[in-house]
Design a protein around this motif. Structure first.
Motif, PDB file in Angstrom:
ATOM      1  N   GLU A 120      46.282  35.608  49.315  1.00 53.61           N
ATOM      2  CA  GLU A 120      45.197  35.181  48.401  1.00 53.61           C
ATOM      3  C   GLU A 120      43.881  35.028  49.155  1.00 53.61           C
ATOM      4  OE1 GLU A 120      47.789  32.575  45.128  1.00 53.61           O
ATOM      5  OE2 GLU A 120      47.115  31.653  46.999  1.00 53.61           O
ATOM      6  N   THR A 121      43.969  34.493  50.348  1.00 54.47           N
ATOM      7  CA  THR A 121      42.763  34.332  51.162  1.00 54.47           C
ATOM      8  C   THR A 121      42.174  35.696  51.510  1.00 54.47           C
ATOM      9  OG1 THR A 121      43.690  32.308  52.107  1.00 54.47           O
ATOM     10  CG2 THR A 121      41.832  33.294  53.256  1.00 54.47           C
ATOM     11  N   ALA A 122      43.068  36.640  51.843  1.00 56.27           N
ATOM     12  CA  ALA A 122      42.592  37.988  52.167  1.00 56.27           C
ATOM     13  C   ALA A 122      41.907  38.626  50.960  1.00 56.27           C
ATOM     14  CB  ALA A 122      43.767  38.853  52.632  1.00 56.27           C
ATOM     15  N   ALA A 158      42.221  34.808  33.129  1.00 59.61           N
ATOM     16  CA  ALA A 158      41.901  33.545  33.814  1.00 59.61           C
ATOM     17  C   ALA A 158      42.561  33.436  35.183  1.00 59.61           C
ATOM     18  CB  ALA A 158      42.314  32.365  32.939  1.00 59.61           C
ATOM     19  N   GLU A 159      43.719  34.067  35.352  1.00 53.33           N
ATOM     20  CA  GLU A 159      44.399  33.943  36.641  1.00 53.33           C
ATOM     21  C   GLU A 159      43.671  34.704  37.745  1.00 53.33           C
ATOM     22  OE1 GLU A 159      45.780  35.013  33.878  1.00 53.33           O
ATOM     23  OE2 GLU A 159      46.734  36.986  34.117  1.00 53.33           O
ATOM     24  N   GLU A 160      42.758  35.583  37.364  1.00 54.74           N
ATOM     25  CA  GLU A 160      41.984  36.316  38.378  1.00 54.74           C
ATOM     26  C   GLU A 160      40.736  35.554  38.819  1.00 54.74           C
ATOM     27  OE1 GLU A 160      41.037  40.306  37.289  1.00 54.74           O
ATOM     28  OE2 GLU A 160      43.085  40.792  36.666  1.00 54.74           O
ATOM     29  N   TRP A 161      40.391  34.519  38.073  1.00 55.44           N
ATOM     30  CA  TRP A 161      39.146  33.808  38.377  1.00 55.44           C
ATOM     31  C   TRP A 161      39.130  33.118  39.742  1.00 55.44           C
ATOM     32  CZ3 TRP A 161      38.758  31.362  32.824  1.00 55.44           C
ATOM     33  CH2 TRP A 161      38.266  32.332  31.945  1.00 55.44           C
ATOM     34  N   PRO A 162      40.220  32.417  40.152  1.00 55.51           N
ATOM     35  CA  PRO A 162      40.118  31.703  41.438  1.00 55.51           C
ATOM     36  C   PRO A 162      39.738  32.594  42.618  1.00 55.51           C
ATOM     37  CG  PRO A 162      41.986  30.895  40.208  1.00 55.51           C
ATOM     38  CD  PRO A 162      41.471  32.096  39.448  1.00 55.51           C
ATOM     39  N   PRO A 163      40.470  33.707  42.871  1.00 53.69           N
ATOM     40  CA  PRO A 163      40.058  34.526  44.022  1.00 53.69           C
ATOM     41  C   PRO A 163      38.664  35.125  43.843  1.00 53.69           C
ATOM     42  CG  PRO A 163      41.813  35.631  42.795  1.00 53.69           C
ATOM     43  CD  PRO A 163      41.707  34.241  42.255  1.00 53.69           C
ATOM     44  N   LEU A 164      38.337  35.500  42.592  1.00 49.59           N
ATOM     45  CA  LEU A 164      37.007  36.064  42.351  1.00 49.59           C
ATOM     46  C   LEU A 164      35.923  35.026  42.626  1.00 49.59           C
ATOM     47  CD1 LEU A 164      37.662  38.083  39.061  1.00 49.59           C
ATOM     48  CD2 LEU A 164      36.971  39.036  41.269  1.00 49.59           C
ATOM     49  N   PHE A 165      36.154  33.827  42.118  1.00 47.24           N
ATOM     50  CA  PHE A 165      35.144  32.781  42.291  1.00 47.24           C
ATOM     51  C   PHE A 165      34.944  32.441  43.761  1.00 47.24           C
ATOM     52  CE2 PHE A 165      34.063  28.255  42.735  1.00 47.24           C
ATOM     53  CZ  PHE A 165      32.811  28.274  42.146  1.00 47.24           C
ATOM     54  N   TYR A 166      36.044  32.296  44.485  1.00 48.10           N
ATOM     55  CA  TYR A 166      35.904  31.923  45.892  1.00 48.10           C
ATOM     56  C   TYR A 166      35.353  33.072  46.728  1.00 48.10           C
ATOM     57  CZ  TYR A 166      37.919  27.363  45.131  1.00 48.10           C
ATOM     58  OH  TYR A 166      38.110  26.070  44.709  1.00 48.10           O
ATOM     59  N   ARG A 167      35.572  34.283  46.269  1.00 49.23           N
ATOM     60  CA  ARG A 167      34.955  35.414  46.967  1.00 49.23           C
ATOM     61  C   ARG A 167      33.435  35.389  46.753  1.00 49.23           C
ATOM     62  NH1 ARG A 167      37.178  41.564  47.250  1.00 49.23           N
ATOM     63  NH2 ARG A 167      35.688  42.295  48.779  1.00 49.23           N
ATOM     64  N   ILE A 168      33.041  35.156  45.513  1.00 47.95           N
ATOM     65  CA  ILE A 168      31.604  35.062  45.213  1.00 47.95           C
ATOM     66  C   ILE A 168      30.981  33.903  45.992  1.00 47.95           C
ATOM     67  CG2 ILE A 168      29.925  34.571  43.386  1.00 47.95           C
ATOM     68  CD1 ILE A 168      31.925  35.905  41.428  1.00 47.95           C
ATOM     69  N   LEU A 169      31.687  32.775  45.981  1.00 47.11           N
ATOM     70  CA  LEU A 169      31.183  31.602  46.702  1.00 47.11           C
ATOM     71  C   LEU A 169      31.047  31.904  48.196  1.00 47.11           C
ATOM     72  CD1 LEU A 169      30.538  28.478  46.440  1.00 47.11           C
ATOM     73  CD2 LEU A 169      32.903  28.122  47.159  1.00 47.11           C
ATOM     74  N   GLY A 170      32.069  32.542  48.754  1.00 53.82           N
ATOM     75  CA  GLY A 170      32.022  32.883  50.178  1.00 53.82           C
ATOM     76  C   GLY A 170      30.877  33.819  50.502  1.00 53.82           C
ATOM     77  N   ASN A 171      30.672  34.787  49.635  1.00 56.59           N
ATOM     78  CA  ASN A 171      29.554  35.711  49.865  1.00 56.59           C
ATOM     79  C   ASN A 171      28.213  34.981  49.790  1.00 56.59           C
ATOM     80  OD1 ASN A 171      31.258  37.883  50.162  1.00 56.59           O
ATOM     81  ND2 ASN A 171      31.105  38.538  48.033  1.00 56.59           N
TER      82      ASN A 171
END
Lengths: 180, 137
Positions: free
Chosen positions: A147-149, A52-65
């Protein structure tokens, strides 16, 4: 609590912010809703088994894409439109970068700027998609540079550059708004 | 966050999340549920919303079934049970209706003849088996 319940809770916790980011970036609530749903779907399909701790960066990366894809599609549509109708509009995404910072403006004068959320959203919307992404993840979401990177799939140096340019442009735009 | 502009913008943007109207919140909730359902494979949402496809598929299956049922057998003979039921019905109605074409069969008019045929059905079945057994392989 099962995995799907945990994922449901995670998505419930990020959906409003994700929608807000997509809406500010696209300026279209319906498109934003589609983008958020698509990002959620991709996360569930591809990463629900991840910690679950990997979800935030993954989700925002998907969202950004997804947001970037939307901008690309809009740009392509715009180019086709321009080609058909002979518009001479310059499509330079980073045009805001060339705006000078108004001289003599102090941070105190910017205090009330944020109260006009519509102006702030318009100013963010005028940034290039990459600057928007860096700004929204760093400032709105509160990610660190690292995290943003990770979420943007670039180096920390790139994030710093994009974020700095975004702040520069926002300060210039919002200060000019206040002056008028 | 030391910069006033950043602080102001962060507060304003985050507070804007709490001002979404009810219809939009409902749409977001529905979008999340759709994503969870589709992504976890519990349901297939494409079928849920696409009734036209489902109806067309069901119609095609029904047509295929009707064609298969109405197709005459290669041997031109009916199964024994089907033939028997047809004869029994004919005995009562004084008419034979083809189970293949649903049309009256020519020459099937006399009820007494039908009863005789029914009584001798075992004989005709034995005759058919004998004829089959005598055919060269």
């Amino acid at each position: 609590m099962g995995a799907s319940d945990t994922l449901d809770s995670f998505l419930a916790g990020v959906e409003r912010r994700a929608f807000g980011m997509a809406r500010v970036s696209t300026g279209d609530p319906d498109a934003a809703l589609d983008i958020v749903q698509d990002a959620m779907l991709r996360l569930v399909r591809s990463y629900r088994g991840r910690p679950a701790e990997e979800w935030p960066p993954l989700f925002y990366r998907i969202l950004g894409n997804a947001i970037t894809d939307w901008h690309r599609q809009q740009q392509q549509s715009g180019k086709i439109f321009d080609r058909w109708f002979g518009s001479n509009v310059d499509d330079n995404d980073d045009a805001m970068d060339s705006l000078p910072l108004p001289a003599g403006q102090q941070p105190e004068q910017l205090v009330d700027i944020g109260q006009n959320i519509a102006a702030a959203e318009a100013a963010i919307n005028a940034l290039s998609p990459r600057q928007q992404q860096a700004f929204m993840l760093r400032c709105w979401q509160g990610f660190t540079t690292a995290e943003t990177a990770a979420a943007m799939g670039c180096t920390e140096g790139t994030v710093k550059t994009l974020y700095s340019r975004a702040l520069h442009s926002l300060r210039a735009t919002l200060t000019a708004e206040t002056a008028t | 966050m030391s910069n006033d502009l950043e602080t102001q913008l962060q507060e304003q943007l985050r507070s804007s999340e709490d001002h979404l109207d009810a219809p939009m919140l409902a749409r977001l909730h529905a979008a999340r549920n759709r994503a969870l359902d589709a992504g976890s494979g519990h349901r297939e949402p494409r079928w849920r919303g696409n009734w036209l496809t489902a109806t067309a598929a069901a119609g095609a299956a029904a047509i295929a079934l009707v064609v298969a049922v109405r197709q005459p057998a290669d041997t031109g003979q009916l199964a024994a049970a089907e033939f028997e039921s047809t004869l029994l019905a004919a005995a009562g109605n004084n008419e034979i209706i083809s189970p293949v074409t649903d049309e009256p069969v020519n020459g099937g008019g006399n009820a007494d003849e039908m009863l005789d045929l029914l009584e001798n059905l075992d004989f005709y079945e034995w005759l058919s088996q004998e004829a089959t057994a005598e055919q060269p392989t």
